[in-house]
Design a protein around this motif. Structure first.
Motif, short mmCIF file in Angstrom:
data_model
loop_
_atom_site.label_atom_id
_atom_site.label_comp_id
_atom_site.label_asym_id
_atom_site.label_seq_id
_atom_site.Cartn_x
_atom_site.Cartn_y
_atom_site.Cartn_z
N GLN A 51 -16.76 106.42 -18.49
CA GLN A 51 -16.29 105.44 -17.52
C GLN A 51 -17.40 104.44 -17.17
O GLN A 51 -17.16 103.24 -17.11
CB GLN A 51 -15.78 106.12 -16.25
N VAL A 52 -18.59 104.95 -16.94
CA VAL A 52 -19.72 104.09 -16.61
C VAL A 52 -20.00 103.11 -17.75
O VAL A 52 -20.14 101.91 -17.53
CB VAL A 52 -20.98 104.93 -16.27
N ALA A 53 -20.03 103.62 -18.98
CA ALA A 53 -20.28 102.76 -20.14
C ALA A 53 -19.17 101.72 -20.28
O ALA A 53 -19.44 100.55 -20.60
CB ALA A 53 -20.38 103.60 -21.41
N GLY A 54 -17.93 102.12 -20.01
CA GLY A 54 -16.82 101.17 -20.07
C GLY A 54 -16.97 100.06 -19.06
O GLY A 54 -16.75 98.88 -19.37
N PHE A 55 -17.34 100.42 -17.83
CA PHE A 55 -17.57 99.40 -16.80
C PHE A 55 -18.74 98.50 -17.17
O PHE A 55 -18.69 97.28 -16.97
CB PHE A 55 -17.80 100.03 -15.43
N GLN A 56 -19.81 99.08 -17.72
CA GLN A 56 -20.96 98.27 -18.11
C GLN A 56 -20.56 97.26 -19.18
O GLN A 56 -20.95 96.09 -19.11
CB GLN A 56 -22.09 99.16 -18.64
N GLN A 57 -19.79 97.70 -20.14
CA GLN A 57 -19.33 96.79 -21.20
C GLN A 57 -18.43 95.70 -20.60
O GLN A 57 -18.56 94.52 -20.94
CB GLN A 57 -18.57 97.56 -22.27
N TRP A 58 -17.53 96.08 -19.71
CA TRP A 58 -16.62 95.12 -19.07
C TRP A 58 -17.42 94.07 -18.30
O TRP A 58 -17.14 92.87 -18.38
CB TRP A 58 -15.66 95.87 -18.15
N LEU A 59 -18.44 94.50 -17.57
CA LEU A 59 -19.29 93.57 -16.81
C LEU A 59 -20.03 92.62 -17.76
O LEU A 59 -20.09 91.41 -17.52
CB LEU A 59 -20.29 94.34 -15.95
N ALA A 60 -20.58 93.17 -18.83
CA ALA A 60 -21.32 92.35 -19.80
C ALA A 60 -20.40 91.33 -20.48
O ALA A 60 -20.80 90.18 -20.70
CB ALA A 60 -21.97 93.25 -20.85
N GLU A 61 -19.17 91.73 -20.77
CA GLU A 61 -18.21 90.81 -21.39
C GLU A 61 -17.87 89.65 -20.47
O GLU A 61 -17.43 88.60 -20.93
CB GLU A 61 -16.94 91.56 -21.79
N ARG A 62 -18.05 89.82 -19.20
CA ARG A 62 -17.81 88.75 -18.24
C ARG A 62 -19.07 87.96 -17.94
O ARG A 62 -19.12 87.14 -17.04
CB ARG A 62 -17.22 89.31 -16.94
N GLY A 63 -20.14 88.24 -18.68
CA GLY A 63 -21.37 87.48 -18.56
C GLY A 63 -22.25 87.88 -17.40
O GLY A 63 -23.17 87.13 -17.04
N LEU A 64 -22.01 89.04 -16.83
CA LEU A 64 -22.86 89.49 -15.72
C LEU A 64 -24.12 90.14 -16.27
O LEU A 64 -24.05 90.96 -17.19
CB LEU A 64 -22.10 90.46 -14.82
N HIS A 65 -25.25 89.77 -15.69
CA HIS A 65 -26.55 90.25 -16.14
C HIS A 65 -27.33 90.81 -14.97
O HIS A 65 -26.96 90.62 -13.80
CB HIS A 65 -27.35 89.12 -16.78
#
Length: 146
Positions: free
Chosen positions: A51-65
């Motif tokens: 779940q954590v990895a999924g959220f991290q990927q989702w955040l990165a796909e939205r350009g959050l750094h």
């Protein structure tokens, strides 16, 4: 160092008194066991890690750094815990929004913290609208596909 070492014992090697390395170490261990129990439902290290990895990927796909911020207005749930882990491990700043706060209080937080993103549950749509946050300016947790 930051001076804390004179007051607190070292928790892990090279401890910087930052929660992210502790979260990472806990999720990286190979022993399969339940690491969280929420409302009598156990959550395994493997499940939480996914779940954590999924959220991290989702955040990165939205350009959050690292250094960006996300306002979070959620009830207490296991998904909320996984999202917080993902934010911390990604270096994204978590702006907690109390679910009991209404219009002007929410508006104040969002205007002053200027988050890159707002994540909330659908039950808070009216509260967000009253705070001047339009439907397109926030994401429903339920719509995040991991």
């Amino acid at each position: 160092m930051n001076g804390f070492e004179q007051y607190f014992e070292q928790r892990i090697e090279n401890d910087q008194w930052d929660v992210a390395p502790l979260l990472y170490k806990g999720l990286s261990q190979t022993a399969e066991q339940d690491v969280i129990e929420f409302e009598s439902v156990p959550l395994s290290r493997k499940t939480l890690g996914k779940q954590v990895a999924g959220f991290q990927q989702w955040l990165a796909e939205r350009g959050l750094h690292k250094g960006d911020s996300v306002a979070v207005m959620l009830s207490n749930t296991a998904e909320h815990i996984a999202l917080l882990y993902a934010l911390m491990l990604s270096g994204v700043i978590w702006i907690p929004v109390n679910t009991k706060v209404k219009g002007p209080g929410v508006r104040y937080i969002v205007e002053h913290a200027t988050p890159s993103l707002v994540i909330a549950e659908s039950e808070f749509a009216e509260v967000l609208a009253d705070a001047g946050i339009a439907a397109g300016q926030w994401v429903e947790l339920q719509n995040i596909v991991l």
